[in-house]
Design an enzyme around this catalytic site. Structure first.
Site, PDB file in Angstrom:
ATOM      1  N   TYR A 202      37.537 -21.253-130.453  1.00  0.00           N
ATOM      2  CA  TYR A 202      38.360 -21.845-131.239  1.00  0.00           C
ATOM      3  C   TYR A 202      39.646 -22.051-130.369  1.00  0.00           C
ATOM      4  CZ  TYR A 202      35.298 -19.602-134.617  1.00  0.00           C
ATOM      5  OH  TYR A 202      34.438 -19.393-135.332  1.00  0.00           O
TER       6      TYR A 202
ATOM      7  N   PRO B 252      40.420 -16.615-143.825  1.00  0.00           N
ATOM      8  CA  PRO B 252      40.349 -15.301-142.956  1.00  0.00           C
ATOM      9  C   PRO B 252      40.109 -15.405-141.699  1.00  0.00           C
ATOM     10  CG  PRO B 252      38.324 -15.732-144.400  1.00  0.00           C
ATOM     11  CD  PRO B 252      39.352 -16.676-144.759  1.00  0.00           C
ATOM     12  N   ASN B 253      40.799 -14.644-140.746  1.00  0.00           N
ATOM     13  CA  ASN B 253      40.715 -14.481-139.278  1.00  0.00           C
ATOM     14  C   ASN B 253      41.422 -15.484-138.465  1.00  0.00           C
ATOM     15  OD1 ASN B 253      39.389 -11.962-139.624  1.00  0.00           O
ATOM     16  ND2 ASN B 253      37.664 -13.144-140.075  1.00  0.00           N
TER      17      ASN B 253
ATOM     18  N   GLU C 115      38.875 -31.129-145.834  1.00  0.00           N
ATOM     19  CA  GLU C 115      38.574 -29.859-145.119  1.00  0.00           C
ATOM     20  C   GLU C 115      38.754 -29.997-143.771  1.00  0.00           C
ATOM     21  OE1 GLU C 115      34.418 -29.502-145.521  1.00  0.00           O
ATOM     22  OE2 GLU C 115      34.315 -27.411-145.188  1.00  0.00           O
TER      23      GLU C 115
ATOM     24  N   ARG D  35      40.242 -13.815-129.071  1.00  0.00           N
ATOM     25  CA  ARG D  35      38.915 -13.763-128.703  1.00  0.00           C
ATOM     26  C   ARG D  35      38.223 -15.067-128.903  1.00  0.00           C
ATOM     27  NH1 ARG D  35      35.447  -9.847-131.264  1.00  0.00           N
ATOM     28  NH2 ARG D  35      34.240 -10.568-129.439  1.00  0.00           N
TER      29      ARG D  35
ATOM     30  N   ARG E 251      26.615 -25.550-135.180  1.00  0.00           N
ATOM     31  CA  ARG E 251      26.518 -24.052-135.050  1.00  0.00           C
ATOM     32  C   ARG E 251      25.438 -23.582-135.739  1.00  0.00           C
ATOM     33  NH1 ARG E 251      32.336 -21.646-135.257  1.00  0.00           N
ATOM     34  NH2 ARG E 251      31.148 -19.859-134.255  1.00  0.00           N
TER      35      ARG E 251
ATOM     36  N   HIS F 221      37.730 -28.003-139.980  1.00  0.00           N
ATOM     37  CA  HIS F 221      37.245 -26.841-139.127  1.00  0.00           C
ATOM     38  C   HIS F 221      37.813 -27.141-137.474  1.00  0.00           C
ATOM     39  CE1 HIS F 221      35.544 -25.070-142.508  1.00  0.00           C
ATOM     40  NE2 HIS F 221      34.870 -26.308-142.777  1.00  0.00           N
TER      41      HIS F 221
ATOM     42  N   ALA G 283      35.531 -18.294-142.904  1.00  0.00           N
ATOM     43  CA  ALA G 283      34.363 -18.092-143.349  1.00  0.00           C
ATOM     44  C   ALA G 283      34.085 -18.232-144.778  1.00  0.00           C
ATOM     45  CB  ALA G 283      34.118 -16.446-142.893  1.00  0.00           C
TER      46      ALA G 283
ATOM     47  N   ASN H  42      41.372 -25.137-144.279  1.00  0.00           N
ATOM     48  CA  ASN H  42      40.134 -24.579-143.539  1.00  0.00           C
ATOM     49  C   ASN H  42      40.030 -23.155-144.084  1.00  0.00           C
ATOM     50  OD1 ASN H  42      38.653 -23.319-141.859  1.00  0.00           O
ATOM     51  ND2 ASN H  42      40.161 -23.962-139.944  1.00  0.00           N
TER      52      ASN H  42
HETATM   53  O1  CA2 Z   1      35.797 -23.664-137.007  1.00  0.00           O
HETATM   54  C1  CA2 Z   1      36.421 -23.138-137.896  1.00  0.00           C
HETATM   55  O2  CA2 Z   1      37.739 -23.603-138.042  1.00  0.00           O
HETATM   56  C2  CA2 Z   1      36.077 -22.160-138.701  1.00  0.00           C
HETATM   57  O3  CA2 Z   1      36.489 -22.426-140.249  1.00  0.00           O
HETATM   58  C3  CA2 Z   1      36.498 -20.672-138.297  1.00  0.00           C
HETATM   59  C4  CA2 Z   1      35.888 -19.674-139.001  1.00  0.00           C
HETATM   60  C5  CA2 Z   1      34.470 -19.387-138.997  1.00  0.00           C
HETATM   61  O4  CA2 Z   1      34.009 -18.681-139.846  1.00  0.00           O
HETATM   62  C6  CA2 Z   1      33.847 -20.998-139.535  1.00  0.00           C
HETATM   63  O5  CA2 Z   1      32.649 -20.716-139.705  1.00  0.00           O
HETATM   64  C7  CA2 Z   1      34.190 -22.190-138.853  1.00  0.00           C
HETATM   65  C8  CA2 Z   1      36.526 -18.467-138.155  1.00  0.00           C
HETATM   66  C9  CA2 Z   1      38.053 -17.940-138.097  1.00  0.00           C
HETATM   67  C10 CA2 Z   1      38.504 -17.523-136.790  1.00  0.00           C
HETATM   68  O6  CA2 Z   1      37.936 -16.577-136.333  1.00  0.00           O
HETATM   69  C11 CA2 Z   1      38.388 -15.856-135.220  1.00  0.00           C
HETATM   70  C12 CA2 Z   1      37.267 -15.177-134.501  1.00  0.00           C
HETATM   71  C13 CA2 Z   1      37.729 -14.766-133.287  1.00  0.00           C
HETATM   72  C14 CA2 Z   1      39.004 -14.417-132.722  1.00  0.00           C
HETATM   73  C15 CA2 Z   1      39.816 -15.309-133.659  1.00  0.00           C
HETATM   74  C16 CA2 Z   1      39.588 -15.910-134.760  1.00  0.00           C
END
Ligand code: CA2
Length: 148
Positions: free
Chosen positions: A22, A9-10, A97, A17, A106, A99, A76, A73
């Site tokens: 990221y 997700p996301n 895996e 952002r 973190r 990230h 969340a 990956n």
């Molecule tokens: O560091 C990573 O790849 C994560 O898997 C990314 C996730 C986070 O919840 C994990 O703890 C670590 C978040 C995915 C993307 O989130 C965004 C946030 C803001 C803008 C764009 C993407």
């Protein structure tokens, strides 16, 4: 040889952002990077993204009998999903895996990875390069350990 690369997700929002965490590149660039990493390693691949836990479980199950390995990956869901952990264990395929960020440095809630418990290796904190490392590692691992 075929790999399925699964993003949670996301990650489709990359580049919009939090570039300090990221990076500035968008999801299309990540997808292109995954495909070029697989081409370089001599493996076919499918790159998949979903914001839904059940769809990720379905994609892991679909890999059974159709792919040789998984790069994942779970975003969340890494830190919450026993369903994804169980799916990875159920299919029994070698999984790595990834990230983008260094989750170990973190918030404490990001330092727990359920999915990681079913993976042979984790690459975290290397940005997009982590996917390249994961694909290479998985290819070499399979070449070494898979029965003929
Ligand atoms: O560091 C990573 O790849 C994560 O898997 C990314 C996730 C986070 O919840 C994990 O703890 C670590 C978040 C995915 C993307 O989130 C965004 C946030 C803001 C803008 C764009 C993407």
């Amino acid at each position: 040889m075929k790999f399925v690369i699964i993003n949670g997700p996301n990650l489709n929002m990359l580049g919009t952002r939090e570039p300090e965490i990221y990076g500035k590149e968008d999801y299309a660039s990540l997808e292109a990077c995954c495909k070029s990493a697989c081409k370089e390693a001599g493996v076919l691949c499918e790159v998949y993204q979903s914001n839904h836990e059940g769809e990720i479980v379905d994609k892991i199950q679909e890999a059974y009998g159709n792919a040789d390995g998984i790069v994942i990956n779970p975003a969340a869901y890494t830190h919450t999903s026993i369903a994804i952990l169980d799916a990875l264990k159920a299919v029994g395929l070698p999984a790595v895996e990834v990230h983008l960020s260094d989750v170990s440095a973190r918030e404490p809630f990001r330092q727990v990875s359920y999915a990681g418990m079913a993976c042979i290796k984790t690459f975290a904190g290397y940005g997009f390069e982590g996917y390249r490392k994961a694909v290479k590692y998985l290819r070499e691992w399979i070449d070494t350990y898979k029965e003929i």
